[in-house]
Motif scaffolding. Sequence first.
Motif: not given
Length: 332
Positions: A67-72, A168-177
């Motif tokens: 879901x995260x990758x699709x949002x990007x 969440x900010x840490x996990x979001x940042x990692x997902x962004x990587x």
Amino acid sequence: MPSAFTRRRFLGGSLALTATGLLAACGRGSTPGASGSGAWSFTDDVGATARLDGMPTRVAGLNDAIASLWNYGVTPVASFGYTALDDDVNFAGKDLGKVKQVGRTYGEIDIDALAAAQPQLIVAHAYPVDGEGTIDKEKPLYGFKDLKQQETIASIAPIVAIAMTGTARDVVARTTELASAVGVTGQTLDKHKKDYDAAADRLRAATASGVSAMAIAAYPSDGVHIAKAPDDPALRSYTELGLEYPDPGGDGYYWRQVSWENIGDYRTDVVLYSIRDGLDAEELRKQPTFAKLPAAESGQLYPWEFSSMDYVAQARTLNQLAENLEKARKVT
């Protein structure tokens, strides 16, 4: 119950990219086989390194992760998870016809169908087993029934896992990587980060009223499970933005289970109820002891959304929570 809601802190996996200059130039083609003219690798949060001949363009995996990758902008080729995509708020508005759903119940994955989708990379999540963020490598990653199933699926394509630990900010940042590693541009990510930061500012302003909250998942025969904010990345991020969130106590990890008879001891101005599982607001108010809680009597029961860990979904959730807190009032 419970692992369906647990979110955790980034354990410190490292990103390793070879030929990084090639990533922006590589498109998301639909043909099987990794694209790009250089080798590609990514070291995940359990220390496993996925290596391919080029950047993967066909990604499959756990609903919460894809879901995260699709949002990007990265459309997955296959999905599996706790529920069907149609029933998951994280996929609202998406063209689900583009995705082969190979698993609609936790741990039940059609391996042949997954292989037929020809993924080059499979993404999943890793959950800790305690408040210290410990990942037990003897247990399967979240989404897989057991290690045997996980190993079989890993023979189709390498698996990378993002650890759901911390804030969440840490996990979001990692997902962004990870998103960057599969070709999402910095311009796209920066745009969504601005929206996320604005939503965080709004929630910070909304929490200034001092309204308190607790997040729950409740069941008729099992009572009320109250989540512990330090053990859930999203809830932890809310407290960092100023939300008053009382510690429910108890020695257990993540949840404090409370009987219906004793729920009156846990009084907050607002109650956030899980929309993924458990009783909804109307059903909660039918429970006599719960109905007497200040939050229930004042109509301050709001949805607790299990949002994917990316700037887009988290911004939406922060804004929704801020909107609810802006209209809530102190009742305790």
